[in-house]
Every structure is written in C-alpha cells, then in structure tokens.
Design an enzyme around this catalytic site. Structure first.
Site, mmCIF file in Angstrom:
data_model
loop_
_atom_site.group_PDB
_atom_site.id
_atom_site.type_symbol
_atom_site.label_atom_id
_atom_site.label_comp_id
_atom_site.label_asym_id
_atom_site.label_seq_id
_atom_site.Cartn_x
_atom_site.Cartn_y
_atom_site.Cartn_z
ATOM 1 N N LYS A 78 61.810 -47.640 6.472
ATOM 2 C CA LYS A 78 61.666 -47.053 5.136
ATOM 3 C C LYS A 78 60.903 -45.731 5.168
ATOM 4 O O LYS A 78 60.965 -44.966 4.207
ATOM 5 C CB LYS A 78 60.971 -48.036 4.185
ATOM 6 C CG LYS A 78 59.530 -48.368 4.515
ATOM 7 C CD LYS A 78 58.994 -49.427 3.551
ATOM 8 C CE LYS A 78 57.557 -49.801 3.851
ATOM 9 N NZ LYS A 78 56.609 -48.699 3.646
ATOM 10 N N ASP A 79 60.208 -45.434 6.282
ATOM 11 C CA ASP A 79 59.484 -44.169 6.421
ATOM 12 C C ASP A 79 60.336 -43.068 7.041
ATOM 13 O O ASP A 79 59.886 -41.919 7.134
ATOM 14 C CB ASP A 79 58.229 -44.358 7.288
ATOM 15 C CG ASP A 79 57.191 -45.259 6.649
ATOM 16 O OD1 ASP A 79 57.145 -45.309 5.400
ATOM 17 O OD2 ASP A 79 56.432 -45.913 7.386
ATOM 18 N N ARG A 121 58.426 -45.347 -6.938
ATOM 19 C CA ARG A 121 59.466 -46.367 -7.176
ATOM 20 C C ARG A 121 58.845 -47.629 -7.754
ATOM 21 O O ARG A 121 59.342 -48.187 -8.756
ATOM 22 C CB ARG A 121 60.184 -46.712 -5.859
ATOM 23 C CG ARG A 121 61.151 -47.908 -5.984
ATOM 24 C CD ARG A 121 61.672 -48.349 -4.615
ATOM 25 N NE ARG A 121 60.610 -48.834 -3.740
ATOM 26 C CZ ARG A 121 60.155 -50.089 -3.741
ATOM 27 N NH1 ARG A 121 60.652 -50.974 -4.590
ATOM 28 N NH2 ARG A 121 59.207 -50.461 -2.903
ATOM 29 N N ARG A 122 57.767 -48.112 -7.145
ATOM 30 C CA ARG A 122 57.150 -49.348 -7.632
ATOM 31 C C ARG A 122 56.584 -49.172 -9.042
ATOM 32 O O ARG A 122 56.641 -50.104 -9.857
ATOM 33 C CB ARG A 122 56.063 -49.796 -6.656
ATOM 34 C CG ARG A 122 56.633 -50.414 -5.379
ATOM 35 C CD ARG A 122 55.569 -50.703 -4.353
ATOM 36 N NE ARG A 122 56.129 -51.405 -3.192
ATOM 37 C CZ ARG A 122 55.598 -51.383 -1.981
ATOM 38 N NH1 ARG A 122 54.496 -50.683 -1.750
ATOM 39 N NH2 ARG A 122 56.171 -52.045 -0.990
ATOM 40 N N ARG A 139 46.213 -45.949 -1.596
ATOM 41 C CA ARG A 139 46.611 -45.567 -0.243
ATOM 42 C C ARG A 139 45.870 -46.454 0.746
ATOM 43 O O ARG A 139 44.920 -47.136 0.412
ATOM 44 C CB ARG A 139 46.262 -44.095 0.039
ATOM 45 C CG ARG A 139 47.004 -43.074 -0.789
ATOM 46 C CD ARG A 139 48.463 -42.930 -0.410
ATOM 47 N NE ARG A 139 48.671 -42.789 1.019
ATOM 48 C CZ ARG A 139 48.538 -41.644 1.699
ATOM 49 N NH1 ARG A 139 48.213 -40.531 1.060
ATOM 50 N NH2 ARG A 139 48.766 -41.589 2.997
ATOM 51 N N ARG A 182 44.314 -52.126 1.490
ATOM 52 C CA ARG A 182 44.821 -52.227 0.108
ATOM 53 C C ARG A 182 44.392 -53.540 -0.538
ATOM 54 O O ARG A 182 44.054 -53.577 -1.724
ATOM 55 C CB ARG A 182 46.342 -52.078 0.094
ATOM 56 C CG ARG A 182 46.809 -50.705 0.547
ATOM 57 C CD ARG A 182 48.303 -50.550 0.408
ATOM 58 N NE ARG A 182 48.767 -49.364 1.136
ATOM 59 C CZ ARG A 182 49.940 -48.787 0.956
ATOM 60 N NH1 ARG A 182 50.787 -49.267 0.070
ATOM 61 N NH2 ARG A 182 50.286 -47.733 1.654
ATOM 62 N N CYS A 205 62.287 -40.105 1.254
ATOM 63 C CA CYS A 205 61.604 -41.393 1.291
ATOM 64 C C CYS A 205 60.764 -41.635 0.037
ATOM 65 O O CYS A 205 60.436 -42.776 -0.278
ATOM 66 C CB CYS A 205 60.704 -41.472 2.528
ATOM 67 S SG CYS A 205 61.584 -41.303 4.093
#
Length: 311
Positions: free
Chosen positions: A90-91, A134-135, A153, A159, A256
């Site tokens: 995904k990166d 997106r989230r 981040r 997190r 991305c």
C-alpha cells in the site's frame, strides 16, 4: 544479486517492517537453504518526517514523486547496496520507474481496517485519530458528520500508546494485517494499563487501501537472478488481486495518499473488485463493484474505473 550466494534485503526499521522482511527471508530460506540472506535497515523520508501530516510529507520534503516510504530503498537498489526492497504494497506508487520491478508478493494477510476504541460500544461520536485522508472520509460516511478528527503518525505500537495518552481521543483506525503481524490484535487488549477494544470494519463498507495486507518485493529490472529467486515465493492469488487494485489506481491517476479504497478478492473462478473514490465538494464517494475473470486482473481494474462514473 550482490554475489552468487548472498542476497541483501533492504527494509525500513519499524517493528512491522522488520517483521515483514523476516517473512520474506524465511520464505526464501525455505526454498534456498544455502542462500546467505542479510538485512539492511534504511530510513526513508516518511520515517523521518513525522512532524507533518502524512498527506503533506512529499510536498514539504521536496519530493516530486509519490514514494515517501520507498524512495531511499530504491536509491539503495540502484546503487547496488541491496538486492531486494521489502514494502507494504500500500506504500508503493501505482507506477514504478522503469528501472524497477515487483516480481513477487507474499500471501495476503487480512485486508480489513480495525477500529480501536476506549469504550466497547463506541458509536462514532467524539474524536477519531488518523493520518489517512481515506480513513477520515470513509469514517464520516460510515458514522456521520458529527465525528471529529485528529492527526496521527507513528508506528503501530506508538499509535496505540498515543490513543491512551490523549484523553480527548476516543478511537483510532489501524490495518489489521499490521496488528496481527506484530501479535497485537485481540478483541480486547491492555496498553499502558488502559483496556482497548478492537473490531474489524467490513471491507464491503469500509474499503481498505490498495494493496493493504500485502507484502511486496522490489528489485532492479536488470537483476535476472534476483527476479528468479523472488518469483519462486510469489503467491499467485495475491498477485492477481494486487494487479487488479493497482491497475485501477493507475487509471485513476491516483497516488498512495489519494482518498480511494480498492479491494479485490477471489470468489471461486471470479475476481471481485470494490472501489470507493472521494472527490472535493462531494460528500458521498463514487463507488463501484465489478466481477470478472480471475485470469484478467488488468481488464477488471480498467472496467472498474470505467464504471466508476466520473464523466
């Protein structure tokens, strides 16, 4: 390859990145027990610039391409310091420079996002921390416009710790694959003495990022020996899904950080792709679900884009 029997794997230095590099090393060692596999840790721009929101890292760092988590790894490949770069797919930008190839992926882990809350019955009211555009947009569609957001981040354990350390935060969203690979996923867990609750979000409604849950391997296009080694551990079914998702992203002209969710999965002989794309000034996403031949993933990605209805 660096030499006849030595292969150097390049990876970022987070616990998750190291776990994924070890997965690649284990897969290669199982097929080639005599191969000397070494690991090189490389810090990327995305790792260094934790002082700004994720979506702004490329701009403030003066990077014109999209790969804030892979640029330095690709430089190491070109310089011959490493033979393979291991990435969370995904990166990885949807289009690579012509010097590179992605010849292999490992079997996909869970693709879902996971909601992590302080209360077991949290209903979307309060503050959600996430660095993903997106989230944020999907959360607003899923729970409603009353939701507030804070930037987040850091690596996976960080997190979780930040959720506990900020009393005004109610929830965060993380990828299930990363939590599982670090042994941190559980319906209930305790972080710094505080109980947290985890529940997966359905991919049909909360569509994950392109390539989420997939570990990809990148090498030089000219390195025939390394490409052959990596091809031996490629998971064909995961590759089909990844190709369909990334083809859709190419046609969309997205990066991305574009607010788009795409998820492909195999259902018998069919390949099913779901996508949701957010554009400024429109609350609801453009969304599509298509089904096609599992042997034609590029065609399905193109079909999904065409049916998205952007024109």
């Amino acid at each position: 390859m660096t030499s006849k029997n030595t292969l150097i794997i390049g990876t970022r230095g987070s616990a998750l990145a190291l776990a994924q590099a070890d997965m690649v090393r284990a897969a290669l060692s199982a097929l080639h027990p005599g191969l000397d596999i070494r690991r090189e840790i490389i810090r990327t721009t995305g790792d260094r610039r934790t002082d700004v929101p994720l979506a702004d890292v490329a701009r403030v760092s003066g990077i014109v391409d999209k790969g804030i988590f892979i640029k330095e790894l690709e430089t190491a490949l070109l310089e011959g310091r490493i033979d393979v770069a291991v990435h969370s797919l995904k990166d990885v930008p949807s289009e690579l420079a012509p010097e590179f190839r992605l010849p292999a992926v490992l079997p996909r882990a869970a693709a879902e996002d996971v909601l992590i809350t302080k209360e077991p019955d949290w209903n979307g009211r309060g503050t959600l921390a996430t660095g993903s555009v997106r989230r944020r947009l999907m959360a607003r569609t899923y729970w409603g416009r009353q939701l507030r957001f804070e930037d987040l981040r850091g690596n996976v354990p960080t997190r979780l710790e930040k959720l506990v350390e900020h009393p005004e935060w109610d929830a965060v969203i993380l990828a299930k694959a990363g939590l599982e690979r670090l042994g941190l996923y559980a319906p209930e867990t305790v972080v710094q003495g505080r109980k947290l609750y985890m529940r997966p979000l359905p991919v049909e409604a909360f569509i994950p990022a392109v390539g989420q849950g997939i570990v990809g391997m990148e090498c030089r296009v000219s390195d025939r020996k390394t490409k052959e080694l990596l091809a031996g551990i490629n998971d064909a079914e995961t590759c089909v899904c990844g190709v369909a998702e990334r083809t859709f992203l190419v046609r969309l002209g997205a990066s991305c950080s574009t607010p788009v969710g795409v998820h492909a999965c195999l259902e018998g002989d069919a390949l099913v792709l779901r996508a949701a794309y957010y554009v400024p000034g429109r609350e609801e996403p453009f969304a599509v679900v298509v089904r096609g031949d599992r042997n034609a993933p590029e065609a399905l990605g193109i079909l999904a884009f065409e049916k998205l209805g952007l024109n």
